[in-house]
Design an enzyme around this catalytic site. Structure first.
Site, short mmCIF file in Angstrom:
data_model
loop_
_atom_site.label_atom_id
_atom_site.label_comp_id
_atom_site.label_asym_id
_atom_site.label_seq_id
_atom_site.Cartn_x
_atom_site.Cartn_y
_atom_site.Cartn_z
N ARG A 1 26.04 42.13 53.89
CA ARG A 1 27.04 42.79 52.87
C ARG A 1 27.74 43.89 53.53
O ARG A 1 27.71 45.17 52.92
CB ARG A 1 26.33 43.12 51.68
CG ARG A 1 25.81 42.10 50.70
CD ARG A 1 26.84 40.97 50.19
NE ARG A 1 26.41 40.12 49.38
CZ ARG A 1 25.87 38.90 49.89
NH1 ARG A 1 25.96 38.50 51.14
NH2 ARG A 1 25.53 38.17 49.15
N SER B 1 26.61 41.59 41.91
CA SER B 1 25.44 42.42 42.20
C SER B 1 25.73 43.92 42.37
O SER B 1 26.78 44.16 43.60
CB SER B 1 24.74 41.72 43.62
OG SER B 1 24.50 40.37 43.41
N GLU C 1 25.79 47.87 46.44
CA GLU C 1 26.81 46.90 46.93
C GLU C 1 28.34 47.05 46.66
O GLU C 1 29.12 46.96 47.41
CB GLU C 1 26.41 45.48 46.58
CG GLU C 1 27.21 44.60 47.36
CD GLU C 1 26.86 42.77 47.15
OE1 GLU C 1 25.68 42.77 46.99
OE2 GLU C 1 27.51 42.25 46.83
C1 LIG Z 1 31.01 38.05 38.90
C2 LIG Z 1 30.88 38.23 40.42
C3 LIG Z 1 30.41 37.51 41.51
C4 LIG Z 1 30.16 38.02 42.79
N1 LIG Z 1 29.66 37.31 43.75
C5 LIG Z 1 29.55 37.75 44.95
C6 LIG Z 1 28.71 36.93 45.83
O1 LIG Z 1 28.02 35.93 45.53
N2 LIG Z 1 28.98 37.27 47.18
C7 LIG Z 1 29.38 38.40 47.57
O2 LIG Z 1 29.22 38.75 48.98
N3 LIG Z 1 30.48 39.15 46.80
C8 LIG Z 1 30.33 38.86 45.60
N4 LIG Z 1 31.04 39.65 44.48
C9 LIG Z 1 31.71 40.92 45.00
C10 LIG Z 1 33.07 40.45 45.12
O3 LIG Z 1 33.64 39.34 44.82
C11 LIG Z 1 33.40 40.69 46.89
O4 LIG Z 1 32.99 41.55 47.23
C12 LIG Z 1 34.94 40.22 47.13
O5 LIG Z 1 35.07 40.17 48.42
C13 LIG Z 1 35.58 41.65 46.62
O6 LIG Z 1 37.18 41.42 46.59
P1 LIG Z 1 38.28 42.19 45.92
O7 LIG Z 1 39.57 41.53 46.17
O8 LIG Z 1 38.16 42.02 44.35
O9 LIG Z 1 38.10 43.41 46.45
P2 LIG Z 1 38.04 44.99 45.89
O10 LIG Z 1 36.77 45.08 44.84
O11 LIG Z 1 39.22 45.12 45.15
O12 LIG Z 1 37.74 45.98 47.06
C14 LIG Z 1 36.42 46.10 47.41
C15 LIG Z 1 36.57 47.17 48.59
O13 LIG Z 1 37.61 46.43 49.77
C16 LIG Z 1 38.51 47.59 50.14
N5 LIG Z 1 39.93 46.47 50.20
C17 LIG Z 1 40.20 45.65 49.29
N6 LIG Z 1 41.18 44.98 49.96
C18 LIG Z 1 41.37 45.67 51.29
C19 LIG Z 1 42.43 45.27 52.29
N7 LIG Z 1 43.36 44.43 52.04
N8 LIG Z 1 42.43 46.19 53.31
C20 LIG Z 1 41.33 47.06 53.46
N9 LIG Z 1 40.46 47.22 52.18
C21 LIG Z 1 40.41 46.59 51.31
C22 LIG Z 1 38.75 48.44 48.91
O14 LIG Z 1 39.31 49.58 49.11
C23 LIG Z 1 37.43 48.45 48.15
O15 LIG Z 1 36.55 49.55 48.85
C24 LIG Z 1 30.75 39.14 43.14
C25 LIG Z 1 31.67 39.79 42.01
C26 LIG Z 1 31.54 39.59 40.87
C27 LIG Z 1 32.48 40.37 39.73
#
Ligand SMILES: Cc1cc2nc3c(=O)[nH]c(=O)nc-3n(C[C@H](O)[C@H](O)[C@H](O)COP(=O)(O)OP(=O)(O)OC[C@H]3O[C@@H](n4cnc5c(N)ncnc54)[C@H](O)[C@@H]3O)c2cc1C
Length: 333
Positions: free
Chosen positions: A161, A233, A329
């Site tokens: 992570r 998480s 996380e």
């Molecule tokens: C119901 C649920 C289940 C999940 N299950 C998992 C799982 O099984 N495994 C897992 O690993 N994660 C899981 N996650 C967490 C999440 O889905 C991941 O971390 C995902 O990759 C986040 O993507 P996002 O586009 O929503 O990022 P955001 O939440 O919008 O951003 C996350 C971080 O990345 C940065 N960021 C976003 N885009 C960029 C970019 N293009 N360039 C630079 N920085 C950037 C943001 O500034 C922030 O700090 C889960 C979340 C939820 C709500």
């Protein structure tokens, strides 16, 4: 288009209602560069789908959302295919595309919310597979120089992570595309995760079946952010040395653990939280999910700071009870 004074309620899966002074959606690398050179003055930050963040306050700057899409095959051999994917693609759409084309490597990561651009940030992982196993490189804009750079896998410091983008380069680059190396048939299917292994008994070992089972496990276990706000998480599973594990086992003989490396073991944070009686706990509209103690939820009107206060309380109790430090996380913004 730059919008002013926008609520981010629909831009984060916790459903936290805070505002950003400006919201900028970006559809190409050129547009990103132009906007940063001419239109975006003052502080800015990047969001994807907001599924790994907890928003705690209004933001007096520009919130940039990468919306550039596209899945391009760059090269292929008999065994593998190299693809380049725009940061704004929805992660699960990429998984569906790979399944349709019968390319393997990301089927265990089906239904993880979020964008492709954010996937390397915390090296998304689930059911025995991490993004790093298929990641080839990514392209990102370095904010200090406004130059695009390629980051090859070896330089990304992927671990559980985390990656260089969540640590040293946090807030310093904007990822615009990611290259993945996927496999063609014959596929190497990974069903090392116990529950998945059981569900696959009697089923044909195809990547489509693996993805279908992963989706059904996820739907049965994790709260759907469309129905109840959450960020997946909230805490990472702590990793301890063998010495610490043995000490914990003396006190809690039933403690579950997984071998991480020769001398390191991962403990399920959900179990640790459940054991201290916090599963299902609710304070106002902030709560800990009834079925999954690792997931903090917003029952409707919780503020980011209320969810954070509950998370800090859990951290403190865990430290007092087990002498273990839990790390978040989710990213606090
Ligand atoms: C119901 C649920 C289940 C999940 N299950 C998992 C799982 O099984 N495994 C897992 O690993 N994660 C899981 N996650 C967490 C999440 O889905 C991941 O971390 C995902 O990759 C986040 O993507 P996002 O586009 O929503 O990022 P955001 O939440 O919008 O951003 C996350 C971080 O990345 C940065 N960021 C976003 N885009 C960029 C970019 N293009 N360039 C630079 N920085 C950037 C943001 O500034 C922030 O700090 C889960 C979340 C939820 C709500």
């Amino acid at each position: 288009m730059i919008k002013e004074n926008v609520s981010l309620k629909n831009h984060n899966t916790f459903g936290i209602d805070v505002k950003t002074k400006f919201l900028v959606e970006i559809f190409s690398e050129d547009e990103l560069l132009k906007k940063l050179k001419s239109r975006i003055k003052g502080p800015f930050r990047v969001l994807g789908s907001g599924s790994n963040i907890l928003l705690t306050k209004n933001y007096d700057g520009h919130t940039i959302i990468m919306k550039n899409k596209g899945i391009e095959v760059q090269e292929q051999t008999k065994k593998e295919v190299l693809i380049k994917v725009g940061a704004g693609e929805v992660w699960h759409d990429l998984v569906l595309w790979a399944l349709k084309n019968d390319y393997s490597g990301i089927e265990n990561l089906a239904l993880i919310p979020g964008s492709v651009g954010a996937a390397p940030i915390q090296n998304i992982g689930a059911y025995g597979v991490e993004l790093s196993s298929v990641f080839k490189s990514c392209r990102a804009l370095e904010i200090s120089s406004l130059k695009f750079k390629n980051y090859e896998k070896e330089s990304c410091k992927f671990k559980y992570r985390s990656s260089i983008f969540k640590e040293e380069l946090k807030g310093k680059v904007i990822i615009t595309s990611v290259c993945f190396l996927l496999r063609k048939k014959p596929h190497k299917i990974n069903v090392s995760y116990g529950e998945l292994q059981k569900l696959m008994i009697g089923k044909e070992n195809t990547i489509q079946n693996v993805a279908a089972e992963v989706i059904s496990i996820r739907k049965s276990k994790l709260p759907d952010p469309e129905k109840i706000g959450n960020g997946g998480s909230f805490f990472k599973n702590p990793i301890v040395t063998q010495k610490k594990l043995l000490a914990l086992k003396k006190e809690f003989p039933e403690i579950p653990y997984y071998k991480e490396s020769k001398n390191h073991f991962k403990l399920p944070a959900g179990w640790l939280i459940e054991k201290i009686g916090y599963k299902g706990k609710r304070k106002g509209d902030a709560g800990i999910h009834k079925k999954q103690a690792l997931v903090l939820v917003n029952y409707g009107g919780a503020k980011g700071l209320e969810i954070l206060a509950l998370a800090e309380e859990v951290k403190e109790k865990i430290f007092n009870f087990y002498g273990l430090r839990l790390d978040f996380e989710v990213n606090l913004l």
